[in-house]
Design a protein around this motif. Structure first.
Motif, PDB file in Angstrom:
ATOM      1  N   PHE A 298      -7.510   4.144  -0.730  1.00  0.00           N
ATOM      2  CA  PHE A 298      -6.632   5.350  -0.499  1.00  0.00           C
ATOM      3  C   PHE A 298      -7.470   6.471  -1.322  1.00  0.00           C
ATOM      4  O   PHE A 298      -7.356   7.737  -0.804  1.00  0.00           O
ATOM      5  N   ALA A 299      -7.847   6.398  -2.648  1.00  0.00           N
ATOM      6  CA  ALA A 299      -8.152   7.603  -3.395  1.00  0.00           C
ATOM      7  C   ALA A 299      -9.772   7.862  -3.020  1.00  0.00           C
ATOM      8  O   ALA A 299     -10.704   7.186  -3.386  1.00  0.00           O
ATOM      9  N   LYS A 300      -9.964   8.979  -2.158  1.00  0.00           N
ATOM     10  CA  LYS A 300     -11.316   9.345  -1.876  1.00  0.00           C
ATOM     11  C   LYS A 300     -11.708  10.634  -2.585  1.00  0.00           C
ATOM     12  O   LYS A 300     -12.926  10.660  -2.726  1.00  0.00           O
ATOM     13  N   SER A 301     -10.828  11.328  -3.038  1.00  0.00           N
ATOM     14  CA  SER A 301     -11.304  12.426  -3.817  1.00  0.00           C
ATOM     15  C   SER A 301     -10.460  13.113  -4.600  1.00  0.00           C
ATOM     16  O   SER A 301      -9.147  12.659  -4.306  1.00  0.00           O
TER      17      SER A 301
ATOM     18  N   THR B 249       1.762  13.683 -18.250  1.00  0.00           N
ATOM     19  CA  THR B 249       2.978  12.749 -17.763  1.00  0.00           C
ATOM     20  C   THR B 249       2.301  11.833 -16.510  1.00  0.00           C
ATOM     21  O   THR B 249       3.374  11.400 -15.888  1.00  0.00           O
ATOM     22  N   VAL B 250       1.170  12.070 -16.151  1.00  0.00           N
ATOM     23  CA  VAL B 250       0.759  11.302 -14.812  1.00  0.00           C
ATOM     24  C   VAL B 250       0.535   9.671 -15.426  1.00  0.00           C
ATOM     25  O   VAL B 250      -0.299   9.349 -16.190  1.00  0.00           O
ATOM     26  N   ARG B 251       1.276   8.815 -14.715  1.00  0.00           N
ATOM     27  CA  ARG B 251       1.281   7.509 -15.032  1.00  0.00           C
ATOM     28  C   ARG B 251       0.645   6.414 -13.831  1.00  0.00           C
ATOM     29  O   ARG B 251       0.056   5.463 -13.737  1.00  0.00           O
ATOM     30  N   THR B 252       1.214   7.080 -12.521  1.00  0.00           N
ATOM     31  CA  THR B 252       0.832   6.177 -11.382  1.00  0.00           C
ATOM     32  C   THR B 252       0.068   7.121 -10.355  1.00  0.00           C
ATOM     33  O   THR B 252      -0.153   8.392 -10.535  1.00  0.00           O
TER      34      THR B 252
ATOM     35  N   ASP C 267      -0.686  12.069  -5.844  1.00  0.00           N
ATOM     36  CA  ASP C 267      -0.466  12.342  -4.642  1.00  0.00           C
ATOM     37  C   ASP C 267       0.613  11.515  -4.015  1.00  0.00           C
ATOM     38  O   ASP C 267       0.456  10.205  -4.046  1.00  0.00           O
ATOM     39  N   PRO C 268       1.712  12.101  -3.708  1.00  0.00           N
ATOM     40  CA  PRO C 268       2.996  11.385  -3.217  1.00  0.00           C
ATOM     41  C   PRO C 268       2.543  10.309  -2.062  1.00  0.00           C
ATOM     42  O   PRO C 268       3.612   9.248  -1.788  1.00  0.00           O
ATOM     43  N   SER C 269       1.602  10.441  -1.312  1.00  0.00           N
ATOM     44  CA  SER C 269       0.886   9.494  -0.291  1.00  0.00           C
ATOM     45  C   SER C 269       0.591   8.203  -0.877  1.00  0.00           C
ATOM     46  O   SER C 269       0.324   7.365  -0.117  1.00  0.00           O
TER      47      SER C 269
END
Length: 331
Positions: free
Chosen positions: A125-128, A143-146, A151-153
């Motif tokens: 899913f993570a391309k860029s 605060t980014v953990r996931t 990206d909400p998707s």
């Protein structure tokens, strides 16, 4: 337990003692030794130079180690090495310490790299990522953990981060380019001075994400996915490649790679011969290491810069006559 400086010096010391002591007690010609330490990124080029030079000048022992750019400069300032492999420029405090000790150096460009962000090959899913997203992910206090936080998707799964350690020039360049301050990075990142440990960490973790020099990614591309980087809102997302690094479209993570050579060392004949061989074959050696070679303008600047300290002593300055290296292996 020995310090890393002691451990790094033991192989060179052992080689020297073996030559001086010999086995049969007969006449022995001492082996001249050149010590190189620093960046694990530039290590690949200097290692290629060491191996190729041994075939044309076997009486010289070249020891190449990789304790990070910061570690290389530290050993340099302690008088333990002749050449520093560096994946960043020298810091002002390193320059001032060298100047206060009367140590002068010459800086050479030996290639170009693109720091590569890579995920596990199961990540579909993570391309860029944008530079803004990368800053949000890597900055102190993040605060980014996931993945979903980026990206909400994307899946609501924890991101496991891997990076070089604090002595690494790659770490300092990346944090300055992405976070805005060299050496400033969030807590909870799994760090290592060994790029292969980082590669194995990301390759073994479905939610792993790490960064390292392009050559380490290229050698493991079947186990990893490289992420394209979008430098700005209107900029395209660009994957790292020899072409995008060369044309500087892979921004802001393309960078030059350096050697810092102690001027007094250049006047030792064996160091002069090694450096002449290095520059004569730099395009071959850089490609063998997995990087883009210096430009013709870089090559001319390197030779001009190196001629100054070498001509001050007995060693011959580099000339345009090349000394051939063996053909490169595929990195």
């Amino acid at each position: 337990m020995r310090s890393w400086r002691e451990r790094a010096w033991l192989p060179a010391l052992g080689a020297a003692l073996a030559v001086v002591g010999g086995c049969g007690g007969g006449d022995v010609t001492p082996t001249e030794t050149i010590i190189i330490d620093g960046s694990s990124t530039v290590f690949r080029i200097s290692k290629a130079a060491q191996e190729a030079f041994a075939e044309v000048d076997p009486d010289v022992t070249v020891v190449v180690d990789n304790h990070g750019t910061g570690g290389g400069f530290s050993r340099y300032l302690q008088g333990e090495v002749d050449i520093v492999d560096a994946s960043r420029d020298a810091k002002p405090d390193e320059e001032s310490k060298a100047k206060s000790q009367g140590i002068e150096w010459t800086r050479l460009i030996v290639g170009y790299d693109g720091i590569t962000l890579a995920t596990n090959d199961k990540n579909d899913f993570a391309k860029s990522l944008t530079v803004e997203q990368l800053k949000k992910l890597w900055e102190p206090g993040s605060t980014v953990r996931t993945w979903k936080d980026l990206d909400p998707s994307w899946p609501d799964r924890k991101i496991v981060l891997y990076s070089p350690d604090n002595d690494s020039g790659t770490f300092e360049f990346f944090t300055e380019a992405i976070v805005g301050k060299a050496g400033s990075q969030r807590e909870g990142v799994q760090q290592s001075s060994d790029d292969n440990i980082l590669i194995n960490g990301v390759a073994g973790d479905p939610d792993g994400l790490g960064y390292f020099g392009y050559a380490y990614y290229a050698a493991n591309r079947e186990r990893l996915h490289a992420l394209a980087v979008q430098a700005g809102p209107d900029a395209p997302a660009v994957l790292p490649s020899p072409e995008s690094i060369a044309d500087k479209s892979y921004r802001p993570l393309s960078r030059p790679l350096y050697l810092f050579v102690k001027n007094s060392a250049t006047r030792r004949p064996e160091v002069g011969r090694f450096l002449k061989f290095y520059l004569d074959n730099i395009s071959t050696l850089a490609v063998k290491g997995g990087y883009d070679p210096p430009t013709p303008q870089d090559d001319l600047a390197n030779r001009t810069a190196l001629a100054r300290p070498m001509s001050a002593g007995d060693a011959a300055a580099p000339d345009p006559t090349p000394t051939s290296a063996p053909a490169p292996a595929t990195p």
